[in-house]
Design a protein around this motif. Structure first.
Motif, PDB file in Angstrom:
ATOM      1  N   LEU A 329       0.927  -1.184   0.171  1.00  0.00           N
ATOM      2  CA  LEU A 329       0.075  -0.028   0.085  1.00  0.00           C
ATOM      3  C   LEU A 329       0.907   1.210   0.118  1.00  0.00           C
ATOM      4  CD1 LEU A 329      -2.860  -0.817   2.436  1.00  0.00           C
ATOM      5  CD2 LEU A 329      -3.024  -0.820   0.078  1.00  0.00           C
ATOM      6  N   VAL A 330       1.891   1.251   0.778  1.00  0.00           N
ATOM      7  CA  VAL A 330       2.756   2.351   0.867  1.00  0.00           C
ATOM      8  C   VAL A 330       3.711   2.424  -0.271  1.00  0.00           C
ATOM      9  CG1 VAL A 330       4.837   3.283   2.006  1.00  0.00           C
ATOM     10  CG2 VAL A 330       2.938   2.249   3.462  1.00  0.00           C
ATOM     11  N   GLY A 331       3.955   1.303  -0.850  1.00  0.00           N
ATOM     12  CA  GLY A 331       5.003   1.302  -1.944  1.00  0.00           C
ATOM     13  C   GLY A 331       4.104   1.800  -3.375  1.00  0.00           C
ATOM     14  N   ALA A 332       3.064   1.349  -3.104  1.00  0.00           N
ATOM     15  CA  ALA A 332       2.069   1.610  -4.526  1.00  0.00           C
ATOM     16  C   ALA A 332       2.044   3.343  -4.610  1.00  0.00           C
ATOM     17  CB  ALA A 332       0.635   1.307  -4.301  1.00  0.00           C
ATOM     18  N   ASN A 333       1.762   4.090  -3.418  1.00  0.00           N
ATOM     19  CA  ASN A 333       1.645   5.662  -3.488  1.00  0.00           C
ATOM     20  C   ASN A 333       3.121   6.150  -4.073  1.00  0.00           C
ATOM     21  OD1 ASN A 333      -1.042   5.618  -2.364  1.00  0.00           O
ATOM     22  ND2 ASN A 333      -0.122   5.594  -0.412  1.00  0.00           N
TER      23      ASN A 333
END
Lengths: 387, 520
Positions: A329-333
């Motif tokens: 989720l963090v990486g996607a941003n």
């Protein structure tokens, strides 16, 4: 092999060896599944004109590359882990809880109401109280579905989904009406959110300058606690016995309806705690939604199911699994910012991981099954069906 | 006699990852021969039969069929060669007729009317009359077995394999079946007869191959051997004998059932009708009867898995228990071994130790809600040593045990808890004779220590060996009780078919007895 020999010491040694091999296989298979999913994700990145290697590197750096990033990942992982742990508990009793969303909402609402009612209590009292309120609210919401299944044979898959919808409507009503921030009414903006809740209920920050808060510790504690509950207590033993085999449980005097209800209550309690942590660990320190069905939860109630599946429905393995999905989720941003890739790609990637992991279960069962000690439970009798 | 064997096995070997199931087994059976395969559970009989019937592929060895080597691919191939097998457990569809069931098992799809006609003639011809139009659920267990046998006979087998065929029959029905088998043999059919009942083998079989630990330990002519001699070859040592010494205990009444009537939950089950009996401390009461006559339903009521409307109908030590659940009844001292081992007596998926906790948890295995695995492991170890349970480790899943070993484990688990009242269904079903005697002795010891024991079994030999009193169940009714010393198998066999005072097939026209007014 001696015939009347009760215990074969020789066999024990080989068992340990085969068990180790089996453990490695059981670990490698889901890992391989994740890698395959990432490989297909790479093809998708390529087709979008992005370099998959640097793309994945960006994601990884953002999620795990710095203490700050890891702190964000940990925060994202909290609700995922708690929901996942709840799924594990329910699954062990052979109950499928799709109601994490609703249970989170009800837990958060009850916790919020407690914080609004007793704002002056010291942190040492108020924090445990709001967390407990979250657990109670979630447990209650879960137990409704449990009781419906146990005594009226209502499919818990349907009832938990329905209860999600009910919970969201209750939340929308409360956050737009009785619980709405008076300032919102005064300003006329009417965002469905409560006032800033008592700061005595704020979850303490673990490391100065970062957002990581007590919720991380609580979630980890619950994962360990769930493991302990399931495999070390008589309560958990009953849950598992009912899950494995209701007939044998009835034979042993274990009440099937009570334990089915209890399983959904425990599962709901985990979700309820997740809901409370979302409220009191957030930066705004209030309960807020956007009116959509996942506006408050951010779909954690569904994504947590995936976490549990990747973890083989084991509460302890849910910890790394939750970190992986939290990190995504963090990486996607970060990826979206760096490579201009739509974040929907990450949703697709999540889906791919689920499909691969769930399918790999088949290989896990085939390669991980233990050989029989004897020549099986009278195999000829079983062969009778062919005859 | 023809000099070419109908079937010859040469050096049959089957190796499983953890065990050699068959180790160079040689076996020869001639046309018209009834050949016994004797061996304990796990001796490798099952694997050997599976190899002959094409279910498993042997790792080494040859099968010669009428002198020619064959590789049997699958059961259909075996049937084509002329090999038929009657399984211990029937695979029949209850809602279909006899003809339909038999048609389903045939490799070609026959027309039903001519098939029914054939069933009628063949069955009458072999002295096994059977109405092809009847629905299977309305047939007794003995008749269902006839369906299975006929299924094989219609394919005109050259070799018939019978797996423990008499366990579901009354003594009278056993006679009929023996006549049929002898007749088949006289017509040139070879019969492989698997059984652990030595007296049957001595009476029926021409030759025997004895297997122990996957190896052939001897060939014998059963008629010329003693039962003890055969048993020695089978288990490799002297047969342990049950000591019948018993102290005279005139104990309190432990279990009473007063006028119990229930409707069965299963549409094909048996309703219970006005059942009354009692079991006292210091006695073993046997309940004889062919399975499917209400034993299941009665045991569900006794164990508490099914509650009865009036709590006073069942009492344990004068406590009305009709509305108490199994756990509460166990707290009163009940131990119970159900007929289904896996999925009722034990939880598949759990280890042996965990399955010990399942019912024995009240013996110090739980403290403050926490499980005490050391206590459970200790108990489990006592159980597997005391009852010769063959297993890898006590942490292995219960499903790794063979059927007989699981039976030993569950029976042992219940007996070791020293229950004041033990109810056992088929205590030695599928258990080899050595371990069966251990189980019987444990039940006798329990009685001698003042417990009450109720044994529900189809095996009359066993009931006559260990019981003090016998009652018979037929079509949901229970007979008056008989002192074992004053009756015989013939009388009990007749009662099993329902011909007892107050029974469903009572010939004399007097009304059913008042509940509780027993003969003894």
């Amino acid at each position: 092999m001696g015939l009347l020999q009760a215990h074969c010491p020789g066999a024990a040694g080989t068992n340990v060896k085969t068990n180790n091999i089996q453990l490695i296989i059981r670990l490698l298979i889901p890992l391989g599944a994740v890698l395959l999913a990432l490989l297909i994700g790479a093809v998708m990145l390529l087709s979008l004109g992005a370099d998959p290697v640097s793309g994945y590197a960006t994601m990884f750096r953002a999620a795990f590359g710095s203490l700050d990033g890891f702190s964000e990942t940990a925060i994202k992982s909290i609700p995922l882990l708690l929901i996942g742990v709840g799924i594990c508990i329910a699954f062990r009793a052979n109950v499928i809880n799709i109601g994490g969303e609703g249970q989170m909402v009800v837990g958060a609402l009850l916790a919020t109401i407690i914080a609004l009612a007793f704002p002056a209590l010291p942190s040492l009292v108020l924090i445990p109280m709001v967390l407990l309120a979250g657990a109670v609210g979630g447990a209650f919401w879960g137990a409704i579905a449990g009781a419906l299944k146990a005594w009226f044979n209502v499919s818990e898959i349907l009832s938990t989904i329905m209860l999600n919808i009910v919970a969201v409507q209750v939340m929308n009503f409360l956050l737009r009406g009785p619980l709405i921030d008076p300032a919102e009414v005064a300003r006329g903006t009417a965002i469905p959110q409560t006032m800033r809740l008592s700061s005595n209920a704020d979850l303490p920050i673990l490391i100065e300058g970062m957002r990581m808060h007590l919720g991380v510790v609580i979630a980890l504690g619950m994962a360990v606690g769930a493991y302990f509950l399931l495999w070390r207590t008589s309560m958990g033993f009953r849950l598992r016995a009912v899950g494995y085999n209701p007939d044998a449980s009835r034979y042993a005097g274990i009440s099937v309806p009570k334990n089915v209800t209890a399983a959904l209550a425990f599962s709901g309690a985990m979700a309820g705690i997740a809901g409370a942590i979302l409220v009191f660990g957030s930066e705004s320190h209030r309960m807020v939604t956007d009116g959509s069905s996942t506006g408050f939860t951010g779909s954690a109630g569904f994504n947590g199911i995936v976490v549990a599946l990747l973890a083989g429905l084991h509460p302890l393995w849910s910890i790394p699994s939750a970190l992986l999905f939290g990190g995504m989720l963090v990486g996607a941003n970060a990826l979206q910012r760096a490579a201009q890739v739509p974040s929907a790609l990450i949703i697709a990637l999540n889906g791919l991981i689920v499909v691969f992991v769930v399918s790999s279960e088949y290989f896990k069962q085939r390669m991980g099954s233990a050989p029989r000690v004897d020549d099986g439970p009278d195999p000829i009798e079983e062969g009778g069906n062919n005859g | 006699m023809n000099t070419t064997p109908r079937l010859e096995l040469q050096g049959m070997t089957k190796i499983y990852p953890s065990v050699i199931a068959n180790d160079s087994i040689d076996l020869r059976i001639y046309p018209g021969e009834i050949h016994a395969v004797l061996g304990e559970n796990g001796a490798g009989k099952s694997t050997l039969m599976k190899a002959i019937y094409g279910v498993v592929k042997p790792d080494r060895g040859r099968i010669l069929w009428n002198g020619k080597p064959v590789v049997i691919q699958n059961p259909a191939h075996a049937r084509k060669l002329g090999i038929g097998m009657v399984f211990q457990h029937f695979s029949l569809f209850e809602t279909l007729t006899v003809t339909e069931n038999i048609a389903l098992a045939m490799d070609d799809s026959p027309r039903l009317e001519p098939l029914a006609e054939r069933i009628r003639t063949v069955s009458a011809d072999y002295g096994l009359p059977l109405d092809p139009e009847r629905l299977v659920h309305s047939l007794s267990v003995g008749l269902r077995q006839r369906v299975e046998i006929l299924r094989c006979l219609l394919q005109e087998p050259k070799l018939l394999i019978m797996d423990e065929p008499t366990s579901v029959l009354t003594p009278q029905a056993v006679r009929t079946m023996f006549d049929t088998l002898r007749r088949l043999a006289a017509e040139g059919c070879s019969i492989l007869y698997i059984s652990h009942k030595l007296d049957e083998i001595m009476e029926l079989c021409h030759n025997a191959t004895i297997i122990r630990g996957g190896r052939v330990t001897g060939y014998a002519k059963p008629a010329e051997e003693s039962a003890a001699g055969l048993a020695r070859m089978m288990i490799g040592k002297e047969l342990p004998v049950c000591s019948q010494k018993r102290p005279q205990i005139s104990g309190k009444t432990s279990l009473t059932v007063n006028n119990l009537s229930t409707k069965s939950a299963d549409p094909f089950g048996t309703d219970l009708r006005e059942i009354s009996f009692s079991v006292s401390e210091g006695e073993i009461v046997g309940m004889a009867g062919i399975s499917g006559n209400g034993q299941q339903e009665l045991l569900y009521c006794l164990s508490g898995e099914r509650l009865v409307d009036d709590e006073n109908v069942i009492t344990m030590y004068d406590v009305p228990v009709g509305r108490l659940n199994p756990d509460q009844r166990r707290n009163l001292g009940l131990g119970f071994v159900p007929e289904e081992r896996l999925g009722r007596g034990a939880v598949p998926g759990m280890s042996l130790t965990e399955n010990t906790i399942l019912t024995a948890h009240r013996h110090g295995m739980v403290k403050n809600g926490l499980l005490r695995f050391r206590r459970a492991a200790e108990f489990t170890r006592r159980c597997i040593t005391g009852f010769s349970v063959k297993c890898g480790s006590i942490e292995d899943p219960i499903t790794s045990l063979s059927g007989g070993n699981m039976q030993k484990y569950i029976t042992g688990r219940e007996i070791l808890q020293q229950p004041k009242l033990l109810i056992v269904s088929q205590p030695t079903w599928g258990v080899d004779i050595g371990a069966a005697n251990v189980i019987r002795q444990a039940m006798i010891d329990l009685r001698n220590n003042g417990s009450a024991v109720l044994v529900v079994s189809e095996e009359l030999d066993e009931l006559f060996e260990i019981c003090d009193r016998l009652i018979v169940i037929a079509q949901g009714r229970v007979s008056p009780s008989l002192q074992v010393r004053e009756t015989n198998k013939e009388e009990v066999g007749l009662w099993m078919s329902g011909m007892f005072p107050g029974g469903p097939k009572e010939k004399t026209a007097h009304s059913p007895q008042e509940p509780g007014s027993h003969v003894c």
